[in-house]
Design an enzyme around this catalytic site. Structure first.
Site, PDB file in Angstrom:
ATOM      1  N   ALA A   1       0.837  -1.203   0.000  1.00  0.00           N
ATOM      2  CA  ALA A   1       0.000   0.000   0.000  1.00  0.00           C
ATOM      3  C   ALA A   1       0.871   1.251   0.000  1.00  0.00           C
ATOM      4  CB  ALA A   1      -0.922  -0.007   1.217  1.00  0.00           C
ATOM      5  N   MET A   2       0.321   2.336  -0.518  1.00  0.00           N
ATOM      6  CA  MET A   2       1.106   3.564  -0.689  1.00  0.00           C
ATOM      7  C   MET A   2       1.604   4.142   0.636  1.00  0.00           C
ATOM      8  SD  MET A   2      -1.811   6.401  -1.635  1.00  0.00           S
ATOM      9  CE  MET A   2      -2.808   5.374  -2.685  1.00  0.00           C
ATOM     10  N   ARG A   3       0.941   3.766   1.736  1.00  0.00           N
ATOM     11  CA  ARG A   3       1.393   4.278   3.039  1.00  0.00           C
ATOM     12  C   ARG A   3       2.688   3.598   3.499  1.00  0.00           C
ATOM     13  NH1 ARG A   3      -3.144   1.212   3.790  1.00  0.00           N
ATOM     14  NH2 ARG A   3      -2.997  -0.645   5.108  1.00  0.00           N
ATOM     15  N   TYR A   4       3.045   2.494   2.846  1.00  0.00           N
ATOM     16  CA  TYR A   4       4.255   1.772   3.245  1.00  0.00           C
ATOM     17  C   TYR A   4       5.448   2.064   2.336  1.00  0.00           C
ATOM     18  CZ  TYR A   4       0.909  -0.967   5.958  1.00  0.00           C
ATOM     19  OH  TYR A   4      -0.074  -1.359   6.824  1.00  0.00           O
ATOM     20  N   THR A   5       5.203   2.341   1.067  1.00  0.00           N
ATOM     21  CA  THR A   5       6.306   2.533   0.124  1.00  0.00           C
ATOM     22  C   THR A   5       6.735   3.992   0.062  1.00  0.00           C
ATOM     23  OG1 THR A   5       4.777   2.834  -1.731  1.00  0.00           O
ATOM     24  CG2 THR A   5       5.538   0.592  -1.282  1.00  0.00           C
TER      25      THR A   5
END
Length: 781
Positions: free
Chosen positions: A119-123
């Site tokens: 998810a974009m919150r991790y990358t």
């Protein structure tokens, strides 16, 4: 006609629909789905790169959360949802989708197996070196800008790149009435072809194709084509065939796949091969192992040595995604219109764009250099009369008065005078004349070179070639895909794929089977244990042969032996499986081999006493497809089938111990759709239980429910015509099994709770009634 009332318009729905859809279609063609010829980017990709550039996410700066970049891009440039933006960012970062990634991701950005990215919150993300190069000098007025969706920001209409990104990374998309599918190409080859086009503007396509060999996909592979490359690249449309690249290890009987076709998923390919093994479509393949790691793809196929690796791969190319088609369609946006473009046309359009960029940059730098040169010349002149300048400034009332006096008394320009009065006196007196002269020389060179670039196409071409040579070093790329020429698909006959070996095959009434080594026939038969199923076929048979089964529903099915999966363990497989040959409630009545074609007459008997003969040679029996051989009434089913050699006696035995014996030739030959004729008159609630074909000198052996064994000689049986009145057997107990045996050596399967045993009729006669009554029997063919 339009009618206006209180700011409302009334229009016909077809008119509204036509106008609105045409606007929408034009929008998705121009501004969503198709790439621009010049920078090779769709609007969402361009907005992502520009948005990151504006955020300062350069290749040399730290990564920032992808969610932050997505929010910035969505809020300022692309208000179409965060998932579409993040999906585009992920694709732009995947090295197996692009020859050069434009975005760099820190974290899980998916895999060649098709795994989803984190998810974009991790990358975290930033521009790659290649992506940053696409934006180089964007602040120098090289390209035009337009307002964003809410007029709060400006965004570029195209990126000012001198890299032929459209053909380097390719593109794909679907718009209303248009689609594009542009193949990636080798960077070095494209840059060399641009240099050739500069040197020889009238060169032919065949000269370009000596440099551009064909597509160069990120995942490699061998590339073939059906039409000539010149036809494909002339039209900008055609088909390429991509095959996986593999190596053969003959010593280990292994095939190692090292490259897979573009846009395929490795996990799907492995799954497809596993399904081929599971369905026994190619018995030569023993196993497939995915040993891929960070160093590259490595799919290992272990195979038997009876079939060459090349023929195995020819089969896999046909039945898996180890071979795919790439349908080239070079549809792009040029001058706000979609066009289909060939290679030469693309090179010309792109070089024209490059010239525009160089001219725009030269104009920008000329303007800056001219303004600065004007100031420098003024400062040099001022230093030469510094005392007069200082005296004049001190006598001035204010800054504007000093500026006017400098212009009037010493003929300075307005800009020169403004620069002088803006300096403090100590800066003016301490300015190094040598540095000013040096800067003057540099600025004069810049002015001359800029004017030359604006005026001279030759100068621009020289600069372009120098830039392309620099890109070749900076983005050097070894060719990954091998261009192999015209496709010559190897045809592999089905007979070549079959291992010429003898196996043991065991088939049960319920539709279970076991295929094993031929020397294990006796063991596999006697090891069989089941309280509800019975073996009806146990035989050694060639893998190249075929068997046919007759089912209780009146179907006949041809099964090639090689289609039956081999199992070294004593474990039954089912014909009622993922791809069922039998229905769940369908049982097997008879199993024969197709080498019995010299005995093509099949005799059938149903539960309700219907009999018929059918010529197998007149049936269109297809492998693994059910072919009807008898039509049955409701609540009727087949109980017997056998192959007729010559005219024999046939005995029908009912549940109530009635029988009739007549000659098989009395049964008419009937077509497959026929129901047959009555073979025996049955009393109410009676039905056929056993059917036995025998010679005139063969006795009937009957096993009763109490364990007694009765041998009836033919003289004890009344031979009548078909449909004669049934006779009562001289047996009071229920009959569990019935067969014929003239020599007392007929093998029958003695099946009990503890397994099975093959015994002869003579051995049966020596068994106790108790033992016999607790078992089930069946004659094996």
């Amino acid at each position: 006609m339009d009618q206006k009332n209180n700011n409302l318009f009334q229009k016909a729905i077809e008119e509204v629909f036509a106008v609105s859809f045409s606007k929408y279609a034009k929008y998705i063609i121009q501004d969503r789905a198709l790439p621009d010829l010049r920078d090779g980017l769709k609007p969402v990709q361009r907005r992502i790169l520009y948005g990151m550039f504006q955020m300062g996410l350069k290749p040399t700066t730290p990564y920032k959360k992808s969610a932050r970049a997505v929010g910035e891009i969505m809020g300022k440039y692309h208000p179409h949802g965060d998932s579409s933006i993040y999906d585009a960012i992920i694709r732009m970062s995947q090295s197996w989708k692009n020859n050069w990634t434009t975005v760099s991701i820190h974290g899980n950005n998916g895999s060649v197996d098709g795994d989803n990215a984190a998810a974009m919150r991790y990358t975290e993300t930033r521009l790659s070196l290649y992506g940053f190069e696409l934006l180089k000098d964007i602040d120098k007025k090289l390209v035009s800008f337009i307002n964003n969706f809410d007029d709060s920001e400006k965004e570029p209409t195209v990126l000012p790149t001198l890299l032929p990104n459209l053909f380097i990374n390719g593109a794909s998309g679907i718009a209303a009435g248009y689609a594009t599918n542009i193949a990636p190409h080798n960077t070095n080859e494209l840059l060399d072809s641009l240099c050739l086009r500069i040197d020889q503007p009238n060169c032919e396509l065949k000269q370009i194709l000596k440099i551009v060999k064909g597509p160069d996909f990120p995942t490699g592979g061998n590339v073939y084509f059906e039409k000539s490359l010149s036809d494909i690249y002339q039209a900008g449309k055609g088909k390429f065939i991509i095959q996986a690249k593999y190596e053969v290890n003959k010593n280990l009987n292994q095939i190692e796949i090292t490259q897979i076709p573009y846009e395929t998923l490795k996990a799907n390919i492995v799954k497809q091969i596993e399904e081929i093994i599971f369905d026994n479509k190619l018995s030569a393949i023993e196993s497939v192992i995915d040993s891929s790691d960070r160093n590259g793809i490595r799919i290992i196929i272990k195979h038997k040595d009876f079939l060459p690796a090349e023929k195995i791969m020819a089969f896999l190319f046909k039945h898996t995604q180890l071979q795919v088609n790439f349908n080239l369609n070079n549809t792009v946006i040029a001058n706000r219109f979609p066009i289909q473009i060939g290679l030469l046309s693309y090179l010309d359009h792109f070089l024209k764009f490059c010239h525009e960029l160089i001219i725009n940059k030269a104009k920008y730098e000329l303007e800056l250099a001219s303004k600065r040169l004007e100031i420098i010349l003024g400062l040099i002149k001022a230093i030469s009369i510094i005392d007069k300048i200082i005296k004049l400034i001190r006598s001035a009332v204010d800054k504007s008065d000093a500026r006017e006096k400098l212009i009037d008394n010493f003929k300075f320009t307005f800009n020169q005078a403004e620069a002088i009065v803006s300096l403090r006196l100590y800066q003016l007196t301490n300015t190094d004349i040598f540095e000013l002269n040096q800067e003057q020389n540099e600025l004069e060179k810049t002015v001359i070179s800029s004017e030359q670039l604006i005026a001279s196409e030759k100068a621009r071409n020289k600069l372009l070639k120098k830039q392309f040579e620099g890109y070749k070093k900076q983005f050097h790329q070894q060719r990954r895909s091998q261009i192999c020429g015209f496709i010559n698909q190897k045809k592999v006959e089905e007979s070549e794929l079959i291992e010429n070996k003898t196996y043991g095959v065991l088939i049960t009434k319920a539709g279970n089977y076991h295929k094993f080594e031929s020397n294990q026939l006796l063991k596999s038969t006697t090891d069989f244990k089941s309280e509800s199923d019975t073996i009806i076929f146990a035989q050694t048979i060639a893998n190249t042969d075929q068997i046919f089964i007759v089912t209780s529903l009146g179907n006949i099915i041809n099964i090639p032996v090689y289609k039956l999966a081999f199992n070294s363990k004593n474990k039954l497989a089912s014909l009622v499986s993922k791809k069922p040959i039998l229905l769940e409630y369908e049982t097997i009545v008879f199993v024969g081999t197709m080498n019995s074609v010299n005995q093509p007459i099949l005799v059938l008997t149903s539960k309700l006493g219907m009999v018929k003969r059918i010529d197998l040679t007149k049936l269109n029996i297809k492998p693994l497809k059910a072919t009807l051989c008898i039509s049955l009434r409701d609540k009727d089913h087949l109980v017997s089938a056998f192959l007729q050699q010559d005219d024999k006696l046939i005995c029908l035995v009912s549940d109530h111990n009635y029988y009739t014996v007549f000659h098989t030739n009395e049964i008419p030959l009937i077509s497959s759709k026929g129901m047959g004729v009555k073979g025996m008159k049955l009393k109410l609630e009676d039905q056929i239980k056993f059917v036995v074909a025998f010679e005139a000198n063969e006795p009937l052996v009957m096993i009763c429910s109490d364990g007694s064994v009765i041998n009836l000689k033919q003289t004890e049986l009344v031979v009548v015509s078909r449909m004669a009145t049934a006779k009562k057997l001289p047996v009071k107990k229920a009959i569990n099994y019935c067969f014929s045996d003239a020599t007392n050596t007929q093998l029958i399967n003695f099946q009990g709770k503890n397994g099975s045993k093959l015994i002869t009729t003579s051995e049966l006669n020596q068994m106790s009634k108790t033992a016999i009554s607790q078992t089930r029997f069946n004659k094996l063919n």
